[in-house]
Design a protein around this motif. Structure first.
Motif, mmCIF file in Angstrom:
data_model
loop_
_atom_site.group_PDB
_atom_site.id
_atom_site.type_symbol
_atom_site.label_atom_id
_atom_site.label_comp_id
_atom_site.label_asym_id
_atom_site.label_seq_id
_atom_site.Cartn_x
_atom_site.Cartn_y
_atom_site.Cartn_z
ATOM 1 N N ILE A 161 0.825 -1.210 0.000
ATOM 2 C CA ILE A 161 0.000 0.000 0.000
ATOM 3 C C ILE A 161 0.858 1.260 0.000
ATOM 4 O O ILE A 161 0.642 2.177 -0.800
ATOM 5 C CB ILE A 161 -0.966 0.004 1.211
ATOM 6 C CG1 ILE A 161 -1.894 -1.213 1.154
ATOM 7 C CG2 ILE A 161 -1.794 1.295 1.216
ATOM 8 C CD1 ILE A 161 -2.785 -1.272 -0.061
ATOM 9 N N SER A 164 2.485 1.754 -3.272
ATOM 10 C CA SER A 164 1.514 2.176 -4.281
ATOM 11 C C SER A 164 1.204 3.667 -4.164
ATOM 12 O O SER A 164 1.117 4.373 -5.173
ATOM 13 C CB SER A 164 0.219 1.374 -4.131
ATOM 14 O OG SER A 164 0.448 -0.004 -4.317
ATOM 15 N N VAL A 198 -2.966 2.432 -6.171
ATOM 16 C CA VAL A 198 -3.319 1.484 -5.112
ATOM 17 C C VAL A 198 -4.058 0.281 -5.689
ATOM 18 O O VAL A 198 -3.777 -0.871 -5.335
ATOM 19 C CB VAL A 198 -4.169 2.182 -4.027
ATOM 20 C CG1 VAL A 198 -4.771 1.159 -3.066
ATOM 21 C CG2 VAL A 198 -3.322 3.194 -3.264
ATOM 22 N N ILE A 202 -2.399 -3.498 -5.493
ATOM 23 C CA ILE A 202 -3.070 -4.633 -4.847
ATOM 24 C C ILE A 202 -3.306 -5.759 -5.859
ATOM 25 O O ILE A 202 -3.036 -6.929 -5.587
ATOM 26 C CB ILE A 202 -4.397 -4.181 -4.223
ATOM 27 C CG1 ILE A 202 -4.133 -3.273 -3.018
ATOM 28 C CG2 ILE A 202 -5.253 -5.379 -3.811
ATOM 29 C CD1 ILE A 202 -5.378 -2.641 -2.440
ATOM 30 N N VAL A 256 -9.057 -2.080 -1.400
ATOM 31 C CA VAL A 256 -8.448 -2.231 -0.073
ATOM 32 C C VAL A 256 -9.342 -3.088 0.819
ATOM 33 O O VAL A 256 -8.862 -3.965 1.556
ATOM 34 C CB VAL A 256 -8.193 -0.853 0.570
ATOM 35 C CG1 VAL A 256 -7.773 -1.007 2.033
ATOM 36 C CG2 VAL A 256 -7.131 -0.086 -0.208
#
Length: 279
Positions: A161, A164, A198, A202, A256
């Motif tokens: 995270i 990113s 992000v 991920i 997330v």
């Protein structure tokens, strides 16, 4: 000699050389993009088809390969260390995320303005069948730098995270032209680049090689094509850029949340069960 260079490079990175590499790469990406943008008018290549500035990060990766060939090859292959989280998402999910971002942009714009700013493909100045592959190639020119080189480099130091977010900020700042627009426009764009970074970080965690480049480039190209057809954010209008930024933020929040949900079952099973699950 390659092994000696790799060992020296590894010790330098442990002493903080990662940040030196980040600074040099970003500076080269800026300079290369500026040079390519300056020569584009002389080439006759329309910016609607592809912007040569997109290949600035690829040239920066090439320069990095000249200095640290083995390390650069490892990063491009995805050798960024073991994945601590759940298995990476597939390309179809990532491409679906790109479509969701565009759909949310269109919906938000429609709610505020009561209309959809759709541009039919046939009304573009150049054939859409030419624009689509050119956009993919251009997107890959960017992503080989941001997501295939810089993201794995920083992930080993910061985690998925934080890496990113850092790459997203640098990626956004690299688009220096947006800072000539209204402050809200620039803010919306930065929110978009960080949020998309992000989502990509991920989704691509644990994915390397050509798949990483294809997935990242495909996501990037789909978003660009969606904006080309459905929004007029390049006019400098603030509303479409804010819609874009908030849409990206919503999808990043979903990514997330899903990442946390996918991690929880593995943590509940414990290390032994998790290892069996991954076998």
């Amino acid at each position: 000699m390659d092994g000696v260079h790799a060992d020296i490079g590894g010790r330098a990175e442990r002493r903080g050389g990662v940040w030196g590499t980040v600074v040099v790469f970003t500076a080269l990406a800026f300079v290369a993009a500026g040079a390519l943008g300056a020569v584009q008018p002389a080439t006759g290549i329309p910016e609607e088809v592809v912007q040569l500035t997109q290949f600035g990060p690829a040239l920066a990766v090439g320069a990095a390969a000249l200095c640290r060939r083995r390390r650069t090859r490892e990063l491009l292959r995805g050798a960024a260390g073991p994945v601590s989280g759940p298995r990476p998402l597939g390309g179809a999910v990532l491409f679906g995320a790109a479509g969701l971002i565009v759909a949310l942009c269109v919906a938000g714009y429609h709610v505020v303005r009561g209309e959809v700013a759709f541009t039919p493909p046939e009304s573009l100045r150049h054939p859409f069948a030419l624009i689509v592959p050119a956009q993919l190639v251009g997107a890959c020119g960017e992503e080989v730098g941001w997501r295939c080189f810089l993201q794995p480099l920083l992930r080993g130091r910061l985690g998925t995270i934080a890496a990113s977010v850092t790459v997203g900020l640098l990626w956004g700042a690299w688009h220096v032209q947006v800072f000539a627009q209204a402050p809200l426009y620039a803010a919306g764009f930065l929110v978009a680049t960080v949020a998309m970074s992000v989502v990509l970080g991920i989704a691509l965690d644990g994915v390397g090689g050509w798949r990483r480049l294809l997935y990242a480039g495909g996501f990037h190209a789909l978003v660009n094509l969606g904006l080309l057809l459905f929004l007029d954010e390049e006019s400098g209008a603030v509303l479409p850029m804010l819609c874009f930024g908030l849409s990206c933020l919503a999808v990043a929040g979903l990514a997330v949340a899903l990442r946390g949900g996918r991690r929880a079952p593995e943590q509940a099973m414990g290390p032994a069960a998790t290892n069996l699950h991954r076998t």
